[in-house]
Scaffold this motif. Sequence first.
Motif, mmCIF file in Angstrom:
data_model
loop_
_atom_site.group_PDB
_atom_site.id
_atom_site.type_symbol
_atom_site.label_atom_id
_atom_site.label_comp_id
_atom_site.label_asym_id
_atom_site.label_seq_id
_atom_site.Cartn_x
_atom_site.Cartn_y
_atom_site.Cartn_z
ATOM 1 N N LEU A 198 0.835 -1.201 0.000
ATOM 2 C CA LEU A 198 0.000 0.000 0.000
ATOM 3 C C LEU A 198 0.871 1.253 0.000
ATOM 4 C CD1 LEU A 198 -2.737 1.488 0.286
ATOM 5 C CD2 LEU A 198 -2.449 1.245 2.770
ATOM 6 N N ILE A 199 1.879 1.284 0.834
ATOM 7 C CA ILE A 199 2.769 2.443 0.905
ATOM 8 C C ILE A 199 3.475 2.645 -0.429
ATOM 9 C CG2 ILE A 199 4.924 3.266 1.966
ATOM 10 C CD1 ILE A 199 3.770 2.132 4.640
ATOM 11 N N GLU A 200 3.960 1.559 -1.027
ATOM 12 C CA GLU A 200 4.624 1.646 -2.329
ATOM 13 C C GLU A 200 3.652 2.145 -3.402
ATOM 14 O OE1 GLU A 200 7.433 1.611 -5.199
ATOM 15 O OE2 GLU A 200 7.831 1.159 -3.101
ATOM 16 N N PHE A 201 2.445 1.607 -3.416
ATOM 17 C CA PHE A 201 1.429 2.008 -4.397
ATOM 18 C C PHE A 201 1.102 3.494 -4.269
ATOM 19 C CE2 PHE A 201 -3.088 2.785 -5.264
ATOM 20 C CZ PHE A 201 -3.128 2.470 -6.615
ATOM 21 N N LEU A 202 0.868 3.957 -3.044
ATOM 22 C CA LEU A 202 0.511 5.359 -2.842
ATOM 23 C C LEU A 202 1.686 6.288 -3.146
ATOM 24 C CD1 LEU A 202 -1.737 5.100 0.328
ATOM 25 C CD2 LEU A 202 -2.455 5.527 -2.032
ATOM 26 N N ALA A 203 2.898 5.863 -2.827
ATOM 27 C CA ALA A 203 4.078 6.676 -3.149
ATOM 28 C C ALA A 203 4.173 6.893 -4.656
ATOM 29 C CB ALA A 203 5.340 6.011 -2.607
ATOM 30 N N GLN A 204 3.951 5.837 -5.427
ATOM 31 C CA GLN A 204 3.991 5.970 -6.884
ATOM 32 C C GLN A 204 2.828 6.827 -7.392
ATOM 33 O OE1 GLN A 204 4.145 2.050 -8.589
ATOM 34 N NE2 GLN A 204 6.250 1.714 -7.928
ATOM 35 N N ALA A 205 1.631 6.590 -6.854
ATOM 36 C CA ALA A 205 0.445 7.309 -7.317
ATOM 37 C C ALA A 205 0.540 8.812 -7.064
ATOM 38 C CB ALA A 205 -0.804 6.746 -6.652
ATOM 39 N N PHE A 206 1.167 9.190 -5.947
ATOM 40 C CA PHE A 206 1.249 10.602 -5.583
ATOM 41 C C PHE A 206 2.634 11.195 -5.852
ATOM 42 C CE2 PHE A 206 -2.497 9.155 -3.366
ATOM 43 C CZ PHE A 206 -3.365 10.224 -3.505
ATOM 44 N N ALA A 207 3.515 10.415 -6.503
ATOM 45 C CA ALA A 207 4.846 10.872 -6.928
ATOM 46 C C ALA A 207 5.698 11.394 -5.778
ATOM 47 C CB ALA A 207 4.721 11.923 -8.033
ATOM 48 N N VAL A 208 5.771 10.592 -4.717
ATOM 49 C CA VAL A 208 6.630 10.938 -3.577
ATOM 50 C C VAL A 208 7.478 9.716 -3.216
ATOM 51 C CG1 VAL A 208 5.030 12.649 -2.619
ATOM 52 C CG2 VAL A 208 4.890 10.279 -1.860
ATOM 53 N N PRO A 209 8.594 9.921 -2.504
ATOM 54 C CA PRO A 209 9.365 8.777 -2.001
ATOM 55 C C PRO A 209 8.549 8.012 -0.948
ATOM 56 C CG PRO A 209 10.644 10.807 -1.867
ATOM 57 C CD PRO A 209 9.250 11.195 -2.230
ATOM 58 N N ARG A 210 8.839 6.729 -0.815
ATOM 59 C CA ARG A 210 8.119 5.906 0.182
ATOM 60 C C ARG A 210 8.202 6.489 1.585
ATOM 61 N NH1 ARG A 210 10.722 1.393 -2.516
ATOM 62 N NH2 ARG A 210 12.302 1.681 -0.923
ATOM 63 N N GLN A 211 9.303 7.162 1.899
ATOM 64 C CA GLN A 211 9.476 7.731 3.236
ATOM 65 C C GLN A 211 8.456 8.817 3.544
ATOM 66 O OE1 GLN A 211 11.822 7.420 0.923
ATOM 67 N NE2 GLN A 211 13.298 5.976 1.778
ATOM 68 N N GLN A 212 7.791 9.354 2.518
ATOM 69 C CA GLN A 212 6.794 10.402 2.724
ATOM 70 C C GLN A 212 5.378 9.852 2.851
ATOM 71 O OE1 GLN A 212 9.205 13.456 -0.097
ATOM 72 N NE2 GLN A 212 7.082 13.999 0.279
ATOM 73 N N VAL A 213 5.245 8.522 2.883
ATOM 74 C CA VAL A 213 3.945 7.881 3.060
ATOM 75 C C VAL A 213 4.016 7.046 4.334
ATOM 76 C CG1 VAL A 213 2.229 6.335 2.063
ATOM 77 C CG2 VAL A 213 3.620 7.766 0.563
ATOM 78 N N SER A 214 3.058 7.254 5.245
ATOM 79 C CA SER A 214 3.062 6.479 6.486
ATOM 80 C C SER A 214 1.639 6.181 6.945
ATOM 81 C CB SER A 214 3.831 7.214 7.582
ATOM 82 O OG SER A 214 3.222 8.452 7.856
ATOM 83 N N LEU A 215 1.506 5.068 7.659
ATOM 84 C CA LEU A 215 0.215 4.690 8.237
ATOM 85 C C LEU A 215 0.047 5.410 9.564
ATOM 86 C CD1 LEU A 215 0.097 0.837 7.640
ATOM 87 C CD2 LEU A 215 -1.205 2.591 6.460
ATOM 88 N N LEU A 216 -1.036 6.145 9.702
ATOM 89 C CA LEU A 216 -1.347 6.797 10.972
ATOM 90 C C LEU A 216 -2.128 5.859 11.877
ATOM 91 C CD1 LEU A 216 -2.377 10.342 9.714
ATOM 92 C CD2 LEU A 216 -0.181 9.624 10.669
ATOM 93 N N SER A 217 -2.979 5.020 11.262
ATOM 94 C CA SER A 217 -3.763 4.054 12.042
ATOM 95 C C SER A 217 -4.189 2.917 11.130
ATOM 96 C CB SER A 217 -4.987 4.720 12.667
ATOM 97 O OG SER A 217 -5.879 5.161 11.663
ATOM 98 N N GLY A 218 -4.552 1.791 11.754
ATOM 99 C CA GLY A 218 -5.074 0.659 11.023
ATOM 100 C C GLY A 218 -4.037 -0.341 10.551
ATOM 101 N N GLN A 219 -2.912 -0.431 11.237
ATOM 102 C CA GLN A 219 -1.853 -1.340 10.815
ATOM 103 C C GLN A 219 -2.343 -2.792 10.699
ATOM 104 O OE1 GLN A 219 -1.437 1.201 12.821
ATOM 105 N NE2 GLN A 219 0.361 2.284 12.118
ATOM 106 N N GLN A 220 -3.283 -3.199 11.535
ATOM 107 C CA GLN A 220 -3.792 -4.574 11.540
ATOM 108 C C GLN A 220 -5.217 -4.665 11.018
ATOM 109 O OE1 GLN A 220 -1.822 -7.225 12.511
ATOM 110 N NE2 GLN A 220 -0.199 -5.707 12.647
ATOM 111 N N SER A 221 -5.675 -3.641 10.325
ATOM 112 C CA SER A 221 -7.066 -3.562 9.892
ATOM 113 C C SER A 221 -7.141 -3.229 8.408
ATOM 114 C CB SER A 221 -7.777 -2.469 10.699
ATOM 115 O OG SER A 221 -9.046 -2.193 10.179
ATOM 116 N N ARG A 222 -8.294 -3.474 7.804
ATOM 117 C CA ARG A 222 -8.522 -3.031 6.427
ATOM 118 C C ARG A 222 -8.820 -1.538 6.382
ATOM 119 N NH1 ARG A 222 -10.932 -7.196 2.502
ATOM 120 N NH2 ARG A 222 -10.196 -9.146 3.364
#
Length: 94
Positions: free
Chosen positions: A51-75
């Motif tokens: 998910l992080i990789e997909f969103l980083a590509q979709a929004f044209a940012v490095p993976r380090q700029q995408v993070s989960l705030l909540s829901g690590q174990q949830s859909r």
Amino acid sequence: MPFYHWRDNDLILDCHLQPGAKQPGFAGLHGERLKIRISAPPVDGKANAMLIEFLAQAFAVPRQQVSLLSGQQSRQKRVLIIAPQQLPAELGNL
């Protein structure tokens, strides 16, 4: 309430993740959340990493700029994208 909101230049997305999908991509809305299909299985953090990789590509940012705030174990997840460089065209119709 929309599935996203801005905090200064940063974007926060409320997502519903569908792991194990045949094709990754945006899949419209699921209630008040953005549905995202990911091909990785929901084990050992693989779906979160994809998910992080997909969103980083979709929004044209490095993976380090995408993070989960909540829901690590949830859909149901809340994701922070720091200073996105582009907005995916697929989101323009939602």
